[in-house]
Motif scaffolding. Sequence first.
Motif, mmCIF file in Angstrom:
data_model
loop_
_atom_site.group_PDB
_atom_site.id
_atom_site.type_symbol
_atom_site.label_atom_id
_atom_site.label_comp_id
_atom_site.label_asym_id
_atom_site.label_seq_id
_atom_site.Cartn_x
_atom_site.Cartn_y
_atom_site.Cartn_z
ATOM 1 N N GLN A 180 -17.173 11.509 -14.789
ATOM 2 C CA GLN A 180 -16.201 12.241 -15.094
ATOM 3 C C GLN A 180 -15.583 11.857 -15.626
ATOM 4 O O GLN A 180 -15.018 11.760 -17.191
ATOM 5 C CB GLN A 180 -15.857 13.191 -14.386
ATOM 6 C CG GLN A 180 -15.269 13.941 -14.955
ATOM 7 C CD GLN A 180 -13.965 15.243 -14.142
ATOM 8 O OE1 GLN A 180 -13.560 14.644 -12.744
ATOM 9 N NE2 GLN A 180 -13.359 16.390 -14.570
ATOM 10 N N PHE A 181 -14.501 10.723 -15.641
ATOM 11 C CA PHE A 181 -13.379 9.280 -16.556
ATOM 12 C C PHE A 181 -14.368 8.764 -16.681
ATOM 13 O O PHE A 181 -15.248 7.532 -15.800
ATOM 14 C CB PHE A 181 -12.083 9.857 -15.652
ATOM 15 C CG PHE A 181 -11.799 10.516 -14.307
ATOM 16 C CD1 PHE A 181 -11.469 11.494 -15.238
ATOM 17 C CD2 PHE A 181 -12.688 11.414 -13.603
ATOM 18 C CE1 PHE A 181 -10.674 12.587 -15.028
ATOM 19 C CE2 PHE A 181 -11.446 12.574 -12.652
ATOM 20 C CZ PHE A 181 -10.857 13.210 -13.713
ATOM 21 N N LYS A 182 -14.463 7.971 -17.663
ATOM 22 C CA LYS A 182 -14.559 6.450 -18.448
ATOM 23 C C LYS A 182 -14.127 5.507 -17.766
ATOM 24 O O LYS A 182 -14.810 3.833 -18.132
ATOM 25 C CB LYS A 182 -14.685 6.762 -19.342
ATOM 26 C CG LYS A 182 -13.103 7.029 -20.611
ATOM 27 C CD LYS A 182 -13.598 6.713 -21.947
ATOM 28 C CE LYS A 182 -12.533 6.012 -22.629
ATOM 29 N NZ LYS A 182 -10.994 6.462 -21.964
ATOM 30 N N THR A 183 -12.762 5.642 -17.205
ATOM 31 C CA THR A 183 -12.025 4.460 -16.926
ATOM 32 C C THR A 183 -12.319 4.493 -15.919
ATOM 33 O O THR A 183 -13.042 5.020 -14.464
ATOM 34 C CB THR A 183 -10.549 4.274 -16.278
ATOM 35 O OG1 THR A 183 -10.006 4.878 -17.678
ATOM 36 C CG2 THR A 183 -9.837 3.210 -16.033
ATOM 37 N N ILE A 184 -13.108 2.600 -15.370
ATOM 38 C CA ILE A 184 -13.576 1.746 -13.751
ATOM 39 C C ILE A 184 -12.540 1.206 -12.737
ATOM 40 O O ILE A 184 -12.377 -0.026 -13.705
ATOM 41 C CB ILE A 184 -14.472 1.111 -14.498
ATOM 42 C CG1 ILE A 184 -15.767 2.246 -15.338
ATOM 43 C CG2 ILE A 184 -15.218 0.476 -12.938
ATOM 44 C CD1 ILE A 184 -17.369 1.194 -15.882
ATOM 45 N N ILE A 185 -11.511 2.048 -13.136
ATOM 46 C CA ILE A 185 -10.880 1.806 -11.389
ATOM 47 C C ILE A 185 -10.852 0.571 -10.628
ATOM 48 O O ILE A 185 -12.663 -0.007 -10.725
ATOM 49 C CB ILE A 185 -10.262 2.604 -10.720
ATOM 50 C CG1 ILE A 185 -11.053 2.909 -9.633
ATOM 51 C CG2 ILE A 185 -9.385 3.201 -12.066
ATOM 52 C CD1 ILE A 185 -10.326 3.509 -9.054
ATOM 53 N N GLU A 186 -10.471 -0.438 -10.567
ATOM 54 C CA GLU A 186 -11.036 -1.793 -9.330
ATOM 55 C C GLU A 186 -10.898 -1.041 -8.333
ATOM 56 O O GLU A 186 -10.078 -0.291 -7.755
ATOM 57 C CB GLU A 186 -9.492 -2.875 -9.053
ATOM 58 C CG GLU A 186 -9.246 -3.386 -10.335
ATOM 59 C CD GLU A 186 -8.504 -3.014 -11.846
ATOM 60 O OE1 GLU A 186 -7.349 -1.634 -11.068
ATOM 61 O OE2 GLU A 186 -8.504 -3.269 -12.571
ATOM 62 N N PRO A 187 -12.562 -1.424 -7.137
ATOM 63 C CA PRO A 187 -12.881 -0.723 -6.667
ATOM 64 C C PRO A 187 -12.362 -0.734 -5.199
ATOM 65 O O PRO A 187 -12.443 -1.635 -4.338
ATOM 66 C CB PRO A 187 -14.181 -0.819 -6.372
ATOM 67 C CG PRO A 187 -14.401 -1.916 -7.120
ATOM 68 C CD PRO A 187 -13.483 -1.839 -8.250
ATOM 69 N N PHE A 188 -10.699 -1.475 -4.918
ATOM 70 C CA PHE A 188 -10.110 -1.833 -3.669
ATOM 71 C C PHE A 188 -8.690 -1.858 -4.117
ATOM 72 O O PHE A 188 -7.720 -1.265 -5.570
ATOM 73 C CB PHE A 188 -10.260 -3.086 -3.776
ATOM 74 C CG PHE A 188 -10.027 -4.069 -5.317
ATOM 75 C CD1 PHE A 188 -8.911 -4.500 -5.448
ATOM 76 C CD2 PHE A 188 -10.694 -4.488 -5.959
ATOM 77 C CE1 PHE A 188 -8.439 -5.473 -7.390
ATOM 78 C CE2 PHE A 188 -11.174 -5.878 -6.983
ATOM 79 C CZ PHE A 188 -10.018 -5.991 -7.192
ATOM 80 N N ARG A 189 -8.315 -1.554 -3.454
ATOM 81 C CA ARG A 189 -6.661 -1.378 -3.364
ATOM 82 C C ARG A 189 -5.569 -2.654 -2.633
ATOM 83 O O ARG A 189 -6.533 -3.387 -2.116
ATOM 84 C CB ARG A 189 -5.517 -0.610 -2.653
ATOM 85 C CG ARG A 189 -5.928 -0.547 -1.251
ATOM 86 C CD ARG A 189 -5.936 1.080 -0.868
ATOM 87 N NE ARG A 189 -6.220 2.055 0.592
ATOM 88 C CZ ARG A 189 -5.316 2.441 1.742
ATOM 89 N NH1 ARG A 189 -5.026 3.202 0.136
ATOM 90 N NH2 ARG A 189 -6.113 2.597 2.394
ATOM 91 N N ILE A 190 -4.546 -3.070 -3.216
ATOM 92 C CA ILE A 190 -3.997 -4.641 -3.431
ATOM 93 C C ILE A 190 -3.449 -4.351 -1.713
ATOM 94 O O ILE A 190 -2.297 -3.476 -1.666
ATOM 95 C CB ILE A 190 -2.887 -4.817 -4.220
ATOM 96 C CG1 ILE A 190 -4.649 -5.225 -5.815
ATOM 97 C CG2 ILE A 190 -2.181 -6.148 -3.986
ATOM 98 C CD1 ILE A 190 -3.635 -5.520 -6.649
ATOM 99 N N LYS A 191 -3.711 -5.068 -0.634
ATOM 100 C CA LYS A 191 -3.416 -5.692 0.449
ATOM 101 C C LYS A 191 -2.100 -6.746 0.403
ATOM 102 O O LYS A 191 -1.045 -5.826 1.521
ATOM 103 C CB LYS A 191 -4.318 -5.544 1.689
ATOM 104 C CG LYS A 191 -3.242 -5.268 2.874
ATOM 105 C CD LYS A 191 -5.018 -4.543 3.356
ATOM 106 C CE LYS A 191 -4.588 -4.453 5.456
ATOM 107 N NZ LYS A 191 -5.350 -4.151 5.493
#
Length: 463
Positions: free
Chosen positions: A2-13
């Motif tokens: 649905q959305f075109k932005t491919i976000i970083e598949p992680f969050r920052i710890k």
Amino acid sequence: MQFKTIIEPFRIKTVEPIRQTTREQRAVAIREAGYNFFLLKARDVLIDLLTDSGTGAMSSRQWAGMMMGDESYAGARSFYRFQDAVQKITNLKHVLPTHQGRAAERILFGSVLNPGDIVPNNTHFDTTRANIESIGAIGLDIPVPEALQPQTIHPFKGNMDLEALETVLQEQGDSVPLVMVTVTNNSGGGQPVSMANVRAVSEICREYGKPFFLDACRFAENAWFIKIREEGYADKTPLEIAQEMFSYVDGATMSAKKDGLANIGGFLAMNNDDWAQKCRNMEILGEGFPTYGGLAGYDLEAIAVGLEEVLDEDYLRYRIRSVEYLGECLDAVGVPFVKPTGGHALYIEAKAMLPHIPWNEYPAWALSDVLYIEGGVRSVEIGSVMFGRQPDSSEVPAAMELVRLAFPRRMYTQSHVDYLAEVIEYVYGMRDRIRGLKMVEEPPVLRHFTAQFEPAHDALIVG
Ligand code: F0G
């Protein structure tokens, strides 16, 4: 999707601050470094794209794995965990850990090459070539012709020229102890090799009775390109594709600093028992006992987890997309770069961008310096400084003058890439004001690492 932005598949710890510097500070820093970006202090760099090797971020699972490291000298549990992870992907019989990729190369070539031998490859990486040449053997690059045409779009520009391989095996086969293919082809622009090409090379090698080795540093990125570009692979997992790729080879060298998602490490793997025995003996001389090979037990754990994580589809999609996205931003403003974008890096074509700078004033090197001065971005020249000096001491232009922007794994976000695009666009706008460099100190080997430069004319940037 649905959305075109491919976000970083992680969050920052965990975060590591990067330092903002002024243009004036950077101009001083690069001058004090003799205009050699290898000699900059990393703390003076805002976005470091010097290499994707050993510079990535480890995951929480990898850090947890490190606590499980078994530091026994021989037969450590961590070795078996590492061996299982390597064999799950490669199915190769003998697995020798090494402290990094070039150690695997040195052990392999030191064990099986003789002076005068020829080792064909799509394109040898510089350490691979250096390890072959140090034995008095010859590294032969036979990429497909498209590999040297920066503006030609081809899905698998990393492929080996099959006719050229047949010719060398027919005419000089007795001098060829093994054939290599590098995935992805780093020196050729991070371009992938198709499964069809790996299979065909394998068939030719079998016909001539030659062992076939992969330089597998970026095997997962190559697998992803096969999945999205080669017919018949869309529904296969990256692991299945990697397994098929390795099923065609007799051995592999690997730097785990790339697709091992680790900060250090590598391996040499193969099926041949005699060669493996020779290599183990050589490994003990220089690296260590064959169940640790120059690594700590905790490094082996980190690599074992990394080899699993690197084949995650969300990770690979994000990774390849980040580089492609930078390419789209640059294309929109006309910056010339090697097309299509590679797996781990984007290569700006300095010859096309700075046609007023002759090759022997090192246009790609100058561009790299200006990217640092204007935006704090560190890149690397792959051009006439790196490749110009010949063994007979003459100096010739490199085939291409490229600035490589290599992406560390899981390190930067899309806003870092947006910033990068802005810096490059800005420098592109001032390209007519950029001048060349002269080398004022030149070390005898691998000169790019320590050479010193000065502006060839009044200044690096005029007006
Ligand atoms: N093979 C290829 C294709 C490489 O890209 C590298 C390293 C090596 C072998 C050697 O591995 O560094 O672990 O000894 N490439 C890094 C780069 C240094 O910046 O491209 P290593």
